[in-house]
Design a protein around this motif. Structure first.
Motif, mmCIF file in Angstrom:
data_model
loop_
_atom_site.group_PDB
_atom_site.id
_atom_site.type_symbol
_atom_site.label_atom_id
_atom_site.label_comp_id
_atom_site.label_asym_id
_atom_site.label_seq_id
_atom_site.Cartn_x
_atom_site.Cartn_y
_atom_site.Cartn_z
ATOM 1 N N SER A 80 52.491 64.951 56.775
ATOM 2 C CA SER A 80 53.114 64.276 57.918
ATOM 3 C C SER A 80 54.328 65.098 58.330
ATOM 4 O O SER A 80 55.155 65.457 57.479
ATOM 5 C CB SER A 80 53.555 62.864 57.567
ATOM 6 N N ILE A 81 54.402 65.409 59.613
ATOM 7 C CA ILE A 81 55.577 66.151 60.086
ATOM 8 C C ILE A 81 56.524 65.221 60.859
ATOM 9 O O ILE A 81 57.476 65.678 61.478
ATOM 10 C CB ILE A 81 55.178 67.372 60.950
ATOM 11 N N GLY A 82 56.282 63.910 60.804
ATOM 12 C CA GLY A 82 57.232 62.928 61.305
ATOM 13 C C GLY A 82 57.399 62.919 62.814
ATOM 14 O O GLY A 82 56.576 63.441 63.553
ATOM 15 N N SER A 83 58.482 62.306 63.239
ATOM 16 C CA SER A 83 58.789 62.221 64.671
ATOM 17 C C SER A 83 59.511 63.494 65.099
ATOM 18 O O SER A 83 60.047 64.217 64.255
ATOM 19 C CB SER A 83 59.702 61.021 64.924
ATOM 20 N N PRO A 84 59.565 63.757 66.409
ATOM 21 C CA PRO A 84 60.312 64.937 66.852
ATOM 22 C C PRO A 84 61.764 64.904 66.372
ATOM 23 O O PRO A 84 62.314 65.938 65.978
ATOM 24 C CB PRO A 84 60.233 64.837 68.380
ATOM 25 N N ALA A 85 62.389 63.712 66.365
ATOM 26 C CA ALA A 85 63.797 63.631 65.948
ATOM 27 C C ALA A 85 63.933 63.966 64.459
ATOM 28 O O ALA A 85 64.844 64.705 64.050
ATOM 29 C CB ALA A 85 64.341 62.239 66.238
ATOM 30 N N SER A 129 57.137 56.883 60.567
ATOM 31 C CA SER A 129 56.194 57.942 60.181
ATOM 32 C C SER A 129 55.803 57.815 58.711
ATOM 33 O O SER A 129 54.651 58.047 58.348
ATOM 34 C CB SER A 129 56.804 59.328 60.417
ATOM 35 N N ARG A 130 56.777 57.423 57.898
ATOM 36 C CA ARG A 130 56.472 57.280 56.466
ATOM 37 C C ARG A 130 55.465 56.146 56.253
ATOM 38 O O ARG A 130 54.502 56.273 55.494
ATOM 39 C CB ARG A 130 57.759 57.015 55.682
#
Ligand code: HAM
Length: 426
Positions: A165-170, A231-232
């Motif tokens: 997972s590369i998460g949100s842009p922030a 995202s997690r």
């Protein structure tokens, strides 16, 4: 006389290879329609901006791999290096996104890369794009489609799923800053490529193949520690679904992918059987892209399979999947050919699934039988002088042993029905 050759990196797919391609393409179509995905056929050329903005200005693809050229009216156009951007462009343009959409496409893509095994300048992808579902069940479905296709083709043992997972842009921005701070302090230990990326696209350093860079990264901040809560949660729910469906995967926390549009889930199916070009399929979620193309906020996820690489894998397990005729028709002379022709045409109508090859161009029985052998046919049908005179035909097994027999022409269809012909793929 000039002998022309194909352009470097552009490959002819010849008759010995197309049967493999067709078998794989048939399996792809079956797998995708089985999950309710519908094909779209999109232009090979788009405005350059379609790719530059979505894939990212500082990616390898946009910086150095695109085939871009001015149209006669001066507009900059580009041969598509991938399919997602054009698919999103089309979905927004034609207002397809009011309800969830499950789409797929197949066809050639173009990237100016250094050609080697499994890497070409014109290559082929099958791409799948799903719009409108934000939850992890969409990501899981995409992965399961891949798994089902690998099973159908028998290549499952050769492929591993890597996922991250590369998460949100922030979240990624916060991580980027931490990574750059860490690597800046160790800049001298980086190779030239990584130094360049440090300024332009530092997350791509995580992908470096250089073992020294990888060793340096062992002490670096970890993307997983920077993920935003949503995202997690998405990530954990996805892993639970994959576990429930019995999918094996490896969490590779350095997997970031080479295109900028991803967020949250990214994944790759990799193999050790192909040398350096081991990524057979890559994809992930790209929730921001539709809005970036002027559509309303629409979550999305997809993947693309590199067909050349999948063909290489499939071929390594099926070395003799070449096309074989089922029946080869041998005729003694022009009269016999004229006699046989309408009868064979009638046979084609009765057995539309069979490959029936009539020998053309005459020649001795001996040379015709040589061709019959090479065709891979199971049976030869022989029309000699006697057969024609008595309305008969000789059925000669070519591969499985067995006696040849001369039978009444009218009994041919019944005789052929007694053979077990391979299931014909649609
Ligand atoms: P990609 O990772 O750039 O992703 O390409 C997907 C696959 O295409 C690769 O894993 C590889 O198998 C194949 N491929 C890429 N370049 C070459 C080449 N030069 N020669 C042979 N095969 C190649 C994408 O293109 C994204 N559009 C995937 C996607 C769809 N993500 C979401 N939806």
């Amino acid at each position: 006389m000039t002998q022309f050759r194909a352009i470097r990196g552009m490959v002819d797919i010849l008759p010995d290879a197309t049967p493999l391609w067709q078998q794989i393409e048939a399996a792809v179509r079956r797998a995708l329609s089985g999950y309710g995905y519908t094909e779209v056929r999109l232009p090979l050329i788009e405005a350059t901006e379609v790719f530059a903005r979505s894939i990212g200005e500082v990616t390898d693809i946009v910086e150095k791999e695109m085939y871009s050229f001015p149209d006669r009216n001066g507009d900059s156009l580009t041969l598509r290096p991938e399919g997602t951007a054009g698919c999103v462009r089309a979905a927004v343009q034609h207002s397809l996104l009011g309800t969830p959409q499950r789409l797929w496409y197949a066809g050639p893509m173009f990237r100016y890369e250094r050609p080697q095994k499994g890497r070409q300048r014109q290559f082929h992808q099958v791409g799948v794009e799903a719009f409108g579902v934000a939850g992890p069940e969409q990501d899981a479905e995409l992965i399961l489609i891949c798994q089902r296709l690998w099973q159908a083709l028998g290549v499952t043992p050769l492929l591993n799923l890597e996922i991250n997972s590369i998460g949100s842009p922030a979240a990624r921005q916060r991580y980027r800053e931490a990574l750059v701070t860490y690597l800046q302090a160790r800049r001298d230990a980086l190779d030239e490529d990584s130094k360049r990326r440090l300024d332009s696209n530092p997350l791509r350093i995580l992908d470096s193949k250089n073992p020294e860079v990888q060793a340096l990264l062992d002490g670096a901040p970890r993307l997983a520690d920077f993920l935003d809560d949503d995202s997690r949660e998405h990530w954990e729910a996805l892993l639970a679904l994959l576990d429930a469906a019995g999918v094996s995967y490896r969490h590779n926390d350095r997997l970031v992918r080479g295109l900028d549009y991803y967020n949250r889930t990214v994944f790759e199916w990799t193999t050790e059987a192909l040398g350096a070009q081991g990524t057979v399929c890559g994809g992930g979620r790209y929730d921001g892209l539709v809005a970036q193309f002027g559509g309303s906020d629409t979550p999305a996820a997809g993947f693309a399979i590199g067909m050349e690489r999948l063909v290489l894998l499939y071929e390594s397990l099926n070395p003799s999947a070449a096309a074989a005729a089922d029946i080869y028709v041998v005729t003694v002379d022009a009269d016999a050919y004229g006699y046989a022709l309408p009868r064979i045409e009638a046979l084609r109508a009765q057995f539309p699934g069979l490959t029936i090859v009539m020998h053309l161009g005459g020649g001795s029985f001996k040379s015709q039988f040589k061709r019959a052998d090479r065709s891979g046919a199971r049976l030869a049908l022989v029309y000699g002088v006697d057969e024609v005179a008595t309305d008969q035909v000789t059925v000669k097994p070519l591969r499985d042993g067995g006696e040849q027999s001369t039978i009444a022409g009218l009994a041919l269809a019944d005789t052929l029905r007694r053979f077990e012909w391979a299931q014909v793929e649609e």
